[in-house]
Design a protein around this motif. Structure first.
Motif, PDB file in Angstrom:
ATOM      1  N   ALA A  88       0.830  -1.202   0.000  1.00 57.37           N
ATOM      2  CA  ALA A  88       0.000   0.000   0.000  1.00 57.37           C
ATOM      3  C   ALA A  88       0.864   1.252   0.000  1.00 57.37           C
ATOM      4  CB  ALA A  88      -0.929  -0.017   1.214  1.00 57.37           C
ATOM      5  N   ALA A  89       1.920   1.231   0.802  1.00 55.90           N
ATOM      6  CA  ALA A  89       2.805   2.398   0.876  1.00 55.90           C
ATOM      7  C   ALA A  89       3.494   2.661  -0.459  1.00 55.90           C
ATOM      8  CB  ALA A  89       3.853   2.190   1.974  1.00 55.90           C
ATOM      9  N   LEU A  90       3.776   1.605  -1.195  1.00 56.63           N
ATOM     10  CA  LEU A  90       4.428   1.768  -2.498  1.00 56.63           C
ATOM     11  C   LEU A  90       3.447   2.232  -3.567  1.00 56.63           C
ATOM     12  CD1 LEU A  90       6.785  -1.388  -2.645  1.00 56.63           C
ATOM     13  CD2 LEU A  90       7.418   0.987  -2.195  1.00 56.63           C
ATOM     14  N   GLY A  91       2.165   2.207  -3.256  1.00 55.25           N
ATOM     15  CA  GLY A  91       1.170   2.646  -4.221  1.00 55.25           C
ATOM     16  C   GLY A  91       0.672   1.550  -5.132  1.00 55.25           C
ATOM     17  N   LEU A  92       0.785   0.311  -4.671  1.00 52.39           N
ATOM     18  CA  LEU A  92       0.345  -0.821  -5.496  1.00 52.39           C
ATOM     19  C   LEU A  92      -1.154  -1.061  -5.381  1.00 52.39           C
ATOM     20  CD1 LEU A  92       3.301  -3.276  -4.790  1.00 52.39           C
ATOM     21  CD2 LEU A  92       2.663  -2.326  -7.016  1.00 52.39           C
ATOM     22  N   GLY A  93      -1.821  -0.294  -4.564  1.00 54.03           N
ATOM     23  CA  GLY A  93      -3.264  -0.458  -4.440  1.00 54.03           C
ATOM     24  C   GLY A  93      -3.676  -0.588  -2.992  1.00 54.03           C
ATOM     25  N   GLU A  94      -4.951  -0.645  -2.784  1.00 55.69           N
ATOM     26  CA  GLU A  94      -5.505  -0.797  -1.433  1.00 55.69           C
ATOM     27  C   GLU A  94      -6.511  -1.941  -1.443  1.00 55.69           C
ATOM     28  OE1 GLU A  94      -5.306   0.203   1.626  1.00 55.69           O
ATOM     29  OE2 GLU A  94      -3.848   1.846   1.522  1.00 55.69           O
ATOM     30  N   GLY A  95      -6.794  -2.462  -0.311  1.00 56.43           N
ATOM     31  CA  GLY A  95      -7.860  -3.440  -0.156  1.00 56.43           C
ATOM     32  C   GLY A  95      -7.765  -4.625  -1.100  1.00 56.43           C
ATOM     33  N   GLU A  96      -8.879  -5.017  -1.640  1.00 53.72           N
ATOM     34  CA  GLU A  96      -8.973  -6.199  -2.482  1.00 53.72           C
ATOM     35  C   GLU A  96      -8.028  -6.119  -3.688  1.00 53.72           C
ATOM     36  OE1 GLU A  96     -10.300  -9.064  -2.140  1.00 53.72           O
ATOM     37  OE2 GLU A  96      -9.863  -9.768  -4.175  1.00 53.72           O
ATOM     38  N   ALA A  97      -7.897  -4.933  -4.241  1.00 54.65           N
ATOM     39  CA  ALA A  97      -7.034  -4.787  -5.421  1.00 54.65           C
ATOM     40  C   ALA A  97      -5.588  -5.160  -5.103  1.00 54.65           C
ATOM     41  CB  ALA A  97      -7.105  -3.350  -5.932  1.00 54.65           C
ATOM     42  N   LEU A  98      -5.136  -4.769  -3.934  1.00 49.77           N
ATOM     43  CA  LEU A  98      -3.754  -5.087  -3.561  1.00 49.77           C
ATOM     44  C   LEU A  98      -3.592  -6.572  -3.252  1.00 49.77           C
ATOM     45  CD1 LEU A  98      -0.858  -4.278  -2.939  1.00 49.77           C
ATOM     46  CD2 LEU A  98      -1.576  -3.640  -0.632  1.00 49.77           C
ATOM     47  N   VAL A  99      -4.532  -7.122  -2.526  1.00 46.43           N
ATOM     48  CA  VAL A  99      -4.448  -8.553  -2.206  1.00 46.43           C
ATOM     49  C   VAL A  99      -4.417  -9.367  -3.500  1.00 46.43           C
ATOM     50  CG1 VAL A  99      -5.553 -10.488  -1.026  1.00 46.43           C
ATOM     51  CG2 VAL A  99      -5.653  -8.199  -0.013  1.00 46.43           C
ATOM     52  N   ALA A 100      -5.238  -8.966  -4.445  1.00 45.07           N
ATOM     53  CA  ALA A 100      -5.294  -9.689  -5.720  1.00 45.07           C
ATOM     54  C   ALA A 100      -3.966  -9.633  -6.454  1.00 45.07           C
ATOM     55  CB  ALA A 100      -6.403  -9.105  -6.585  1.00 45.07           C
ATOM     56  N   ARG A 101      -3.242  -8.551  -6.279  1.00 42.19           N
ATOM     57  CA  ARG A 101      -1.936  -8.457  -6.938  1.00 42.19           C
ATOM     58  C   ARG A 101      -0.991  -9.547  -6.422  1.00 42.19           C
ATOM     59  NH1 ARG A 101      -0.470  -4.196 -10.063  1.00 42.19           N
ATOM     60  NH2 ARG A 101      -1.735  -2.321 -10.021  1.00 42.19           N
ATOM     61  N   PHE A 102      -1.035  -9.788  -5.120  1.00 41.11           N
ATOM     62  CA  PHE A 102      -0.175 -10.840  -4.566  1.00 41.11           C
ATOM     63  C   PHE A 102      -0.608 -12.220  -5.058  1.00 41.11           C
ATOM     64  CE2 PHE A 102       0.805  -7.457  -1.532  1.00 41.11           C
ATOM     65  CZ  PHE A 102       2.177  -7.586  -1.427  1.00 41.11           C
ATOM     66  N   GLU A 103      -1.866 -12.329  -5.447  1.00 39.88           N
ATOM     67  CA  GLU A 103      -2.355 -13.618  -5.955  1.00 39.88           C
ATOM     68  C   GLU A 103      -2.140 -13.750  -7.453  1.00 39.88           C
ATOM     69  OE1 GLU A 103      -6.343 -13.169  -4.422  1.00 39.88           O
ATOM     70  OE2 GLU A 103      -5.945 -14.633  -2.833  1.00 39.88           O
ATOM     71  N   GLY A 104      -1.569 -12.689  -8.061  1.00 33.65           N
ATOM     72  CA  GLY A 104      -1.254 -12.780  -9.483  1.00 33.65           C
ATOM     73  C   GLY A 104      -2.410 -12.442 -10.382  1.00 33.65           C
ATOM     74  N   ASP A 105      -3.406 -11.758  -9.821  1.00 29.54           N
ATOM     75  CA  ASP A 105      -4.580 -11.436 -10.622  1.00 29.54           C
ATOM     76  C   ASP A 105      -4.511 -10.046 -11.233  1.00 29.54           C
ATOM     77  OD1 ASP A 105      -5.566 -13.868  -9.998  1.00 29.54           O
ATOM     78  OD2 ASP A 105      -6.853 -13.173  -8.358  1.00 29.54           O
ATOM     79  N   GLU A 106      -3.319  -9.500 -11.313  1.00 28.15           N
ATOM     80  CA  GLU A 106      -3.214  -8.161 -11.882  1.00 28.15           C
ATOM     81  C   GLU A 106      -3.580  -8.214 -13.357  1.00 28.15           C
ATOM     82  OE1 GLU A 106       0.705  -9.955 -12.860  1.00 28.15           O
ATOM     83  OE2 GLU A 106      -0.689 -10.015 -11.168  1.00 28.15           O
ATOM     84  N   ASP A 107      -4.160  -7.141 -13.838  1.00 29.79           N
ATOM     85  CA  ASP A 107      -4.621  -7.129 -15.226  1.00 29.79           C
ATOM     86  C   ASP A 107      -3.591  -6.443 -16.118  1.00 29.79           C
ATOM     87  OD1 ASP A 107      -4.951  -4.783 -13.958  1.00 29.79           O
ATOM     88  OD2 ASP A 107      -7.028  -4.439 -14.570  1.00 29.79           O
ATOM     89  N   GLY A 108      -2.514  -7.131 -16.345  1.00 28.16           N
ATOM     90  CA  GLY A 108      -1.489  -6.604 -17.238  1.00 28.16           C
ATOM     91  C   GLY A 108      -0.582  -5.582 -16.604  1.00 28.16           C
TER      92      GLY A 108
END
Lengths: 395, 364
Positions: free
Chosen positions: B284-304
């Motif tokens: 979150a501090a790095l600006g990768l997102g908040e809440g569900e969006a950030l958790v999803a990034r760790f799960e590899g669900d980022e959209d490109g």
């Protein structure tokens, strides 16, 4: 060659000794405040901090993180080194690299140790292999006793000659306001009559266990002149180690391979051809009286086997041709995390002309060494003259 | 300060495991160093300097680098040791190369955590007079921080459990675990559970790093070490700054400024911390997102977008001092051939007090 020429521009020390009046953080801060205060600097003027401390000695894990406020490192890069006896010199070398690379412009180096709050010898015993070495060579005294025995056998140096080193150190310390062990009336006889700790090391042949801290500022060339009338320019830094097991490098004090290797590198970089002639003063890391004699031999200050004659002739006395440890050296002050940085600070003070009562006249070039586990050797050569822009400085 | 012309030309890692009882610390280190030298095409005698990273307390000895300096070229050569994550050691090596004197450095991080008692060691990080009597360790401190984070209402224990499950699914050395297994594992210090923390491991990672001229001479100018930065945060008891992740953001900003990159230009971000909730805090501090969006990034669900912890990071199997350098090795391997820009983050200290960042650019 360095990108940026660098110099030690400030040095500060705590009062060393058994300091029950201050905490670890406070003793570190005492040195830092004296260092920064001498140039009108504050924490906001420091870009990065390099901290040296042997944390097992006081039994505090991550000591740099605990004392981040006292070290002035909050919000900054903090490089924590713990390399043994050398750690203060290793930290000073790191300060140099961080400035010479152009990454930072003013770096604060801090070495600190409060040995009264821990068991240094217990911690040092852990450098030995738990199966083969710890039982027979506990602590620093046992190591140096073994090495000194070999040195006596190889060089023929006498106990009296070693005792003269012990006397020199404690008398020099009387001129140093920061030193721990000041013994103005000490004699060779007293050294020889002091308690035998481990043959041939008498109590007065060995360094004390001190509380203390040291701080330096290394600055880039465009800032150095504005901070200090006579910056101590870094002309050479070098490091060398020996092997892990003492048995793999026999005769470790008689033939100090790492000291020879580091000196060869540093002298080559700084253009030192004859160290006895080319240096005006030396601050050598000598935990034991015998070590100073052996180190002078291996640093080329005298021929091999002539360490005893060197002290007999008074060459290394404070008024001799090459004063060695006019500060009183490690034999007078030994807060381990700071000890090797004190060597660098004292050498810098001599070059800057700020060593007070133990100032050697007209110092143009000074040698500082650090020494510790694995025969770890750090060397820094400081001079009043600025190095050539294209000069290689580290090896 | 400008972007560095420093290159990573050799990679090596020891076989990591929960316990490597078959090797000594020296042997474990050599398992990493030897392949790194082979990868770089250089011999130990060509190493001009070495920086190692380890912790005395974990190795159960003072001057912990004494165990390894003969296998990094330190015998009659130059080695220095940082007591921090290997990424800070890499930053120090960067300086030693940039001053143009030691053109080829070896960087080694090693840990044999199976030999240490975590509670005893971590207890020693607390003030001996006022805090140790209470018996705290890193789990207690981490729990304080996690409580502060979760109290904001954005993240909860379930989110952290998803980060653990995602990491373990990508692990090469640890078994996969489900979210339910994480949430059902034993409570260590509320709200944290056993599986919230990366397990203690034995491992070592090594890099051969050199200047541009040497890298090009070796024909190994593929991975550029562009910048490094480090920021140290306040001690844990200063609660107002605990759990804000500001140190990570500041270190990243410093490094990106040197590189002249924007955060959006990164292809890969690797976050390394010993607890799962810290990944959310730092992310979150790095600006990768908040809440569900950030958790999803760790799960590899980022959209490109940027890939976050595709390796699984420390939670997938590494150790203190080593985790950051292990991530650097992983990024170099993963981006080989396809290229990209990466930020590797690492931590030192209880509850990630110090944050270290390096930026890598891998040629396509």
């Amino acid at each position: 060659m360095s990108v940026v020429r660098a110099a030690v521009v400030a040095a500060g020390q705590s009062d060393h000794g058994r300091r029950f009046d201050v905490s670890m953080a406070e003793i570190a801060r005492e040195a830092i405040d004296r260092c920064l205060g001498s140039r009108g600097l504050g924490f906001s003027d420091v870009d990065a901090v390099v901290a040296g401390n042997m944390e097992m000695f006081e039994g505090i894990y991550l000591v740099d993180q605990l004392f981040v406020g006292a070290l002035g490192a909050l919000g900054k890069p903090l490089y924590k080194l713990n390399t043994g006896g050398t750690v203060g010199a290793s930290a000073a070398l790191a300060c140099y690299h961080l400035v010479a690379s152009g990454r930072h412009r003013r770096v604060l180096g801090v070495g600190f140790q409060k040995q009264s709050e821990g068991s240094t010898q217990s911690a040092i015993t852990t450098v030995g292999d738990p199966v083969w070495e710890r039982a027979v060579m506990a602590g620093a005294i046992g190591n140096f006793a073994a090495m000194a025995s070999t040195y006596i056998a190889e060089s023929g140096v006498s106990m009296e000659q070693a005792a003269k080193v012990a006397v020199k150190a404690r008398r020099n310390a009387c001129l140093n306001p920061h030193a721990h062990l000041k013994l103005p009336d000490i004699t060779v006889e007293q050294v020889l009559e002091s308690e035998m700790l481990a043959y041939p090391i008498h109590r007065l042949d060995f360094c004390p266990s001190s509380d203390g801290a040291c701080a330096i500022v290394v600055a880039a060339e465009d800032l150095a002149g504005g901070l200090c009338e006579h910056p101590a320019w870094v002309h050479a830094v070098a490091t060398a180690h020996d092997q892990q097991y003492m048995g793999d490098s026999p005769k470790r004090l008689a033939v100090m391979r790492s000291l020879q290797a580091a000196a060869k590198k540093a002298y080559g970089l700084a253009g030192i051809e004859d160290p006895r002639r080319d240096f005006d003063v030396a601050e050598i890391y000598e935990p034991a009286s015998y070590a100073e004699l052996a180190m002078c031999e291996n640093l080329g200050i005298c021929a091999m086997g002539q360490g005893g004659a060197l002290i007999d002739q008074g060459v290394t006395l404070i008024d001799g041709p090459l004063p060695v440890n006019p500060s009183g050296g490690v034999l007078s002050t030994n807060p381990v995390g700071a000890t090797a940085m004190i060597r660098v600070a004292e050498a810098a003070m001599q070059v800057m002309g700020e060593a007070g009562e133990h100032q050697i006249p007209d110092v143009k070039r000074a040698l500082a060494t650090g020494y510790g586990g694995n025969a770890w050797t750090d060397i820094m050569i400081l001079a009043r003259e600025r190095p050539r822009p294209d000069a290689q400085v580290s090896a | 300060m400008v972007a560095s012309d420093t290159w990573i030309v050799g990679l090596g890692e020891a076989r990591s495991a929960l316990a490597r009882d078959d090797v000594s610390i020296t042997e474990l280190a050599w398992e990493a160093v030897a392949p790194a030298l082979v990868d770089a095409g250089v011999g130990l005698g060509e190493v001009e300097g070495a920086v190692t990273a380890s912790q005395d307390f974990w190795d159960g000895r003072t001057i912990s680098s004494m165990s390894v300096n003969e296998v990094v070229g330190g015998t009659l050569g130059s080695e220095a040791k940082v007591a921090a994550d290997g990424v800070l050691g890499l930053g120090y090596a960067l300086a030693r190369i940039e001053d143009r004197d030691q053109r080829l450095n070896l960087v080694l991080a090693h840990a044999k955590e199976s030999q240490g008692d975590a509670h005893t060691i971590e207890l020693a990080a607390f003030d001996p007079y006022f805090e140790r009597q209470l018996g705290p360790d890193e789990s207690v401190l981490a729990a304080f921080e996690a409580q502060l984070l979760y109290a904001r209402g954005v993240f909860g224990a379930g989110d952290a459990a998803r980060v653990v499950a995602a990491a373990r699914a990508r692990s090469r050395v640890l078994e996969a675990v489900s979210v339910d297994q994480v949430l059902g594992s034993a409570l260590t210090a509320s709200p944290l559970r056993v599986l919230d923390r990366a397990p203690l491991m034995d491992c070592a990672s090594a890099l051969v790093v050199c200047d541009g001229d040497r890298a090009r001479g070796l024909g190994r100018d593929r991975v550029r070490l562009v910048a490094g930065a480090s920021v140290t945060g306040a001690y844990w008891s200063q609660r107002e700054v605990l759990a804000d992740g500001g140190g990570a953001a500041a270190a990243a900003a410093d490094a990106l400024a040197v590189a002249g990159w924007g955060f959006s230009e990164l292809d890969v971000v690797e976050i390394n911390a010993s607890y799962a909730y810290q990944h959310l805090l730092v992310g979150a501090a790095l600006g990768l997102g908040e809440g569900e969006a950030l958790v999803a990034r760790f799960e590899g669900d980022e959209d490109g977008g940027v890939s976050v912890n595709a390796s699984g990071g420390w939670l997938a199997g590494s150790a203190g001092s080593v985790a950051g350098l292990h991530a650097v090795v992983g990024v170099c391997e993963r981006l080989a051939g396809r290229g990209g820009r990466a930020l590797v983050h690492a931590t030192t200290g209880l509850a990630g007090q110090s944050h270290h960042v390096v930026l890598l650019e891998v040629a396509g």
